[in-house]
Design a protein around this motif. Structure first.
Motif, mmCIF file in Angstrom:
data_model
loop_
_atom_site.group_PDB
_atom_site.id
_atom_site.type_symbol
_atom_site.label_atom_id
_atom_site.label_comp_id
_atom_site.label_asym_id
_atom_site.label_seq_id
_atom_site.Cartn_x
_atom_site.Cartn_y
_atom_site.Cartn_z
ATOM 1 N N ASP A 52 42.655 2.370 -37.770
ATOM 2 C CA ASP A 52 42.594 1.972 -36.368
ATOM 3 C C ASP A 52 41.136 1.843 -35.933
ATOM 4 O OD1 ASP A 52 42.897 1.563 -33.648
ATOM 5 O OD2 ASP A 52 44.261 3.251 -33.344
ATOM 6 N N LEU A 53 40.738 0.639 -35.549
ATOM 7 C CA LEU A 53 39.380 0.394 -35.064
ATOM 8 C C LEU A 53 39.321 0.296 -33.547
ATOM 9 C CD1 LEU A 53 38.135 -2.287 -37.639
ATOM 10 C CD2 LEU A 53 37.641 0.170 -37.627
ATOM 11 N N ARG A 54 40.447 0.307 -32.876
ATOM 12 C CA ARG A 54 40.482 0.173 -31.412
ATOM 13 C C ARG A 54 40.568 1.513 -30.697
ATOM 14 N NH1 ARG A 54 44.972 -4.517 -31.377
ATOM 15 N NH2 ARG A 54 45.214 -3.848 -33.562
ATOM 16 N N THR A 55 41.359 2.410 -31.226
ATOM 17 C CA THR A 55 41.406 3.788 -30.724
ATOM 18 C C THR A 55 41.299 4.690 -31.948
ATOM 19 O OG1 THR A 55 43.831 3.693 -30.782
ATOM 20 C CG2 THR A 55 42.771 3.253 -28.672
ATOM 21 N N PRO A 56 40.113 4.828 -32.511
ATOM 22 C CA PRO A 56 39.963 5.388 -33.858
ATOM 23 C C PRO A 56 40.194 6.894 -33.914
ATOM 24 C CG PRO A 56 37.831 4.946 -32.896
ATOM 25 C CD PRO A 56 38.838 4.373 -31.955
ATOM 26 N N ARG A 57 40.225 7.399 -35.132
ATOM 27 C CA ARG A 57 40.551 8.789 -35.413
ATOM 28 C C ARG A 57 39.713 9.793 -34.604
ATOM 29 N NH1 ARG A 57 43.013 10.645 -39.883
ATOM 30 N NH2 ARG A 57 44.343 8.836 -39.451
ATOM 31 N N PRO A 58 38.410 9.584 -34.398
ATOM 32 C CA PRO A 58 37.668 10.581 -33.618
ATOM 33 C C PRO A 58 38.223 10.802 -32.216
ATOM 34 C CG PRO A 58 36.146 9.187 -34.827
ATOM 35 C CD PRO A 58 37.507 8.571 -35.004
ATOM 36 N N VAL A 59 38.773 9.760 -31.580
ATOM 37 C CA VAL A 59 39.386 9.937 -30.261
ATOM 38 C C VAL A 59 40.637 10.798 -30.380
ATOM 39 C CG1 VAL A 59 40.434 8.756 -28.290
ATOM 40 C CG2 VAL A 59 38.451 7.738 -29.439
ATOM 41 N N ALA A 60 41.471 10.510 -31.375
ATOM 42 C CA ALA A 60 42.684 11.297 -31.592
ATOM 43 C C ALA A 60 42.341 12.760 -31.865
ATOM 44 C CB ALA A 60 43.474 10.710 -32.764
ATOM 45 N N GLU A 61 41.340 13.001 -32.691
ATOM 46 C CA GLU A 61 40.953 14.373 -33.013
ATOM 47 C C GLU A 61 40.435 15.117 -31.790
ATOM 48 O OE1 GLU A 61 39.716 13.701 -37.709
ATOM 49 O OE2 GLU A 61 38.191 13.489 -36.142
ATOM 50 N N ARG A 62 39.763 14.405 -30.911
ATOM 51 C CA ARG A 62 39.252 15.045 -29.687
ATOM 52 C C ARG A 62 40.404 15.504 -28.794
ATOM 53 N NH1 ARG A 62 36.002 18.419 -27.308
ATOM 54 N NH2 ARG A 62 35.287 17.801 -25.238
ATOM 55 N N ILE A 63 41.445 14.695 -28.672
ATOM 56 C CA ILE A 63 42.600 15.091 -27.858
ATOM 57 C C ILE A 63 43.272 16.316 -28.464
ATOM 58 C CG2 ILE A 63 44.872 14.371 -27.033
ATOM 59 C CD1 ILE A 63 43.794 11.504 -26.955
ATOM 60 N N VAL A 64 43.464 16.304 -29.775
ATOM 61 C CA VAL A 64 44.088 17.451 -30.442
ATOM 62 C C VAL A 64 43.254 18.707 -30.254
ATOM 63 C CG1 VAL A 64 44.766 18.381 -32.688
ATOM 64 C CG2 VAL A 64 45.308 16.019 -32.099
ATOM 65 N N GLU A 65 41.947 18.556 -30.291
ATOM 66 C CA GLU A 65 41.043 19.693 -30.089
ATOM 67 C C GLU A 65 41.169 20.256 -28.668
ATOM 68 O OE1 GLU A 65 36.233 20.223 -29.557
ATOM 69 O OE2 GLU A 65 36.955 18.770 -31.017
ATOM 70 N N LEU A 66 41.351 19.378 -27.687
ATOM 71 C CA LEU A 66 41.400 19.808 -26.290
ATOM 72 C C LEU A 66 42.764 20.356 -25.885
ATOM 73 C CD1 LEU A 66 39.462 16.866 -24.570
ATOM 74 C CD2 LEU A 66 38.677 19.227 -24.790
ATOM 75 N N ALA A 67 43.837 19.807 -26.438
ATOM 76 C CA ALA A 67 45.189 20.178 -26.013
ATOM 77 C C ALA A 67 45.576 21.543 -26.583
ATOM 78 C CB ALA A 67 46.187 19.119 -26.460
ATOM 79 N N PRO A 68 46.092 22.457 -25.746
ATOM 80 C CA PRO A 68 46.471 23.786 -26.253
ATOM 81 C C PRO A 68 47.509 23.740 -27.367
ATOM 82 C CG PRO A 68 46.350 23.799 -23.854
ATOM 83 C CD PRO A 68 46.207 22.372 -24.283
ATOM 84 N N GLU A 69 48.429 22.776 -27.316
ATOM 85 C CA GLU A 69 49.446 22.647 -28.358
ATOM 86 C C GLU A 69 49.328 21.272 -29.026
ATOM 87 O OE1 GLU A 69 53.463 24.208 -27.429
ATOM 88 O OE2 GLU A 69 52.639 24.555 -25.419
ATOM 89 N N GLY A 70 48.107 20.885 -29.368
ATOM 90 C CA GLY A 70 47.869 19.581 -29.962
ATOM 91 C C GLY A 70 48.181 19.546 -31.442
ATOM 92 N N VAL A 71 48.793 18.457 -31.886
ATOM 93 C CA VAL A 71 49.152 18.259 -33.288
ATOM 94 C C VAL A 71 48.754 16.842 -33.690
ATOM 95 C CG1 VAL A 71 51.032 18.104 -34.960
ATOM 96 C CG2 VAL A 71 51.090 19.870 -33.185
ATOM 97 N N LEU A 72 48.026 16.700 -34.781
ATOM 98 C CA LEU A 72 47.620 15.388 -35.284
ATOM 99 C C LEU A 72 48.564 14.944 -36.397
ATOM 100 C CD1 LEU A 72 45.513 13.061 -35.317
ATOM 101 C CD2 LEU A 72 44.313 14.351 -37.094
ATOM 102 N N VAL A 73 49.061 13.711 -36.281
ATOM 103 C CA VAL A 73 49.873 13.103 -37.330
ATOM 104 C C VAL A 73 49.091 11.905 -37.872
ATOM 105 C CG1 VAL A 73 52.117 12.169 -37.967
ATOM 106 C CG2 VAL A 73 51.940 13.764 -36.036
ATOM 107 N N PRO A 74 48.335 12.073 -38.969
ATOM 108 C CA PRO A 74 47.549 10.973 -39.522
ATOM 109 C C PRO A 74 48.428 10.057 -40.366
ATOM 110 C CG PRO A 74 47.190 12.952 -40.811
ATOM 111 C CD PRO A 74 48.136 13.343 -39.704
ATOM 112 N N LEU A 75 48.360 8.758 -40.086
ATOM 113 C CA LEU A 75 49.147 7.783 -40.839
ATOM 114 C C LEU A 75 48.228 6.999 -41.774
ATOM 115 C CD1 LEU A 75 51.637 6.328 -38.194
ATOM 116 C CD2 LEU A 75 51.968 8.223 -39.788
ATOM 117 N N ALA A 76 48.448 7.171 -43.068
ATOM 118 C CA ALA A 76 47.635 6.468 -44.067
ATOM 119 C C ALA A 76 47.980 4.985 -44.093
ATOM 120 C CB ALA A 76 47.872 7.084 -45.441
ATOM 121 N N SER A 77 46.965 4.173 -44.435
ATOM 122 C CA SER A 77 47.126 2.715 -44.577
ATOM 123 C C SER A 77 47.739 2.094 -43.331
ATOM 124 C CB SER A 77 47.980 2.385 -45.802
ATOM 125 O OG SER A 77 47.415 2.920 -46.967
ATOM 126 N N SER A 78 47.340 2.590 -42.155
ATOM 127 C CA SER A 78 47.889 2.110 -40.887
ATOM 128 C C SER A 78 46.755 1.809 -39.927
ATOM 129 C CB SER A 78 48.810 3.165 -40.269
ATOM 130 O OG SER A 78 49.922 3.424 -41.097
#
Length: 407
Positions: free
Chosen positions: A319-345
């Motif tokens: 994802d080049l439009r909303t890339p992984r660092p943005v997703a990781e930041r939300i997971v870091e901030l959210a008390p019950e945050g969970v990251l689901v990384p999708l390969a080749s997507s």
């Protein structure tokens, strides 16, 4: 299909699967419009409400196949036709909704009005791309209506996201942050040195990398340096320009009615910074005819730490439009945050990998969101469903048919 035919089709779908509710243009207005929504699957006390991206993407017509897939999973699914768009685009007097009545805040309140109409106290709210921002607007404005959030290719903040997007794109495809990207980055720089316009180069790189991956992108870049595949290159440079302004495609994608959100609230027209592969180059020409940016409506980085529900974040590794660092930041901030990384997507599982998104929703509904990270590889390997997935197939076939693998 002409607008009248598409409108008839949309009304048939709503007549069979949903309904409309009367909504004010804004809280102090006596003028009203009919807001359309659809609901499929078994009726439960806890529906799943899915908000697509854009802004400007309709819900009723474009996501018919997605709703069928969801129904096969016995998912109680709601989708709302965004105010200003499609069947929610006209006042009860037949006029287009004025721009000032199409805002994120009012669209979030529309979502809650639909929950009220179907008698749902809470919902699992799923947002993809722009829809992730709208989903979080619902959560911030109406926290008592949220059971959990699923944020697919999420947004967090206007300026913070833009800085992250620029840094990620340049690290991966200009500097070459790994051996897998090193040759691609070198070819991108060679094309820029050879005079390839940066706007066109950035557009092609984004589309091909996200949909077809680095190997196909490398082959296309080598062909371009040799003066080949010019027609394909030209088509790719114009792939999204028709969706940035104007009428778009009625009942599918309508950017004009939501320009106040896209440009005025979310900064789509913020100026380029002069660096390579800047995503803002795509919007620069359209931005001069659009509303000025006046500031985003929410401070989500300050709000996310207050979320009191599971927050599941789905992120494609390409994802080049909303890339992984943005997703990781939300997971870091959210008390019950969970990251689901999708390969080749790439961007938006809702549009490119619907079975994966449905698996994520199913686990979240059944209280198993914390198990999703260990399930991510299996989920990513599911068959691809979604209209946009065909872009990658077409690109791969076209490039492989006319080029040889790099040595």
């Amino acid at each position: 299909m002409e607008r009248t035919g598409m409108e008839k089709q949309a009304r048939r779908i709503v007549g069979r699967q949903g309904g409309t509710i009367s909504r004010p243009l804004h809280p102090e207005s006596s003028e009203r419009f009919d807001l359309a929504y659809v609901r499929t699957g078994p009726r439960t006390q806890l529906p799943t409400l899915v908000l697509p991206g854009g802004p400007g993407l309709a819900s009723v017509v474009p996501y018919r196949s997605f709703r069928k897939l969801a129904a096969r999973r016995n998912l109680d699914l709601l989708m709302v036709e965004h105010r200003g768009v499609g069947l929610s685009g006209r006042t009860q007097d037949g006029a287009a909704l004025p721009r000032e009545s199409v805002t994120i805040e009012l669209a979030a309140d529309d979502v809650v009005a639909v929950l009220d109409d179907v008698g749902a106290k809470k919902a699992v709210i799923v947002g993809s791309s722009y829809g992730s921002y709208l989903a979080q607007a619902v959560a911030v404005r109406h926290p008592d209506r949220v059971e959990s959030l699923v944020l697919d290719s999420p947004m967090l903040s206007v300026t913070g996201d833009l800085a992250a997007v620029r840094a990620h794109r340049r690290s991966v495809l200009w500097e070459g942050d790994s051996p897998a990207h090193g040759r691609v980055a070198e070819l991108v720089r060679h094309l820029a040195d050879a005079g390839e316009p940066m706007r066109a180069l950035g557009q092609v790189v984004q589309v091909v990398y996200e949909f077809a991956g680095p190997e196909i992108l490398e082959r296309l870049l080598r062909a371009r340096l040799r003066g080949r595949l010019g027609r394909l290159w030209s088509s790719l440079t114009h792939l999204s320009t028709g969706e940035l302004e104007g009428a778009g495609t009625p009942f599918y994608m309508e950017p004009a009615p939501v320009a106040g959100i896209a440009y005025g609230q979310l900064g789509y027209g913020l100026p380029p910074d002069g660096g390579p592969l800047d995503p803002q180059l795509t919007f620069a020409e359209a931005a001069v005819r659009q509303p000025d940016y006046t500031g985003e409506p929410l401070d989500l980085p300050a709000e996310v730490p207050n979320y009191r529900w599971p927050t599941v974040v789905v992120s494609g590794d390409r994802d080049l439009r909303t890339p992984r660092p943005v997703a990781e930041r939300i997971v870091e901030l959210a008390p019950e945050g969970v990251l689901v990384p999708l390969a080749s997507s790439g961007h938006s599982a809702l549009d490119t990998h619907q079975l994966a998104l449905l698996d994520v929703i199913h686990a979240t509904l059944h209280g198993a969101s914390t198990q999703l990270p260990v399930m991510a590889n299996r989920i990513a390997a599911l068959p691809r469903k979604g209209a946009s997935r065909l872009v990658g197939t077409v690109l791969t076939v076209a490039v492989r048919a006319t080029t040889r693998p790099s040595r």
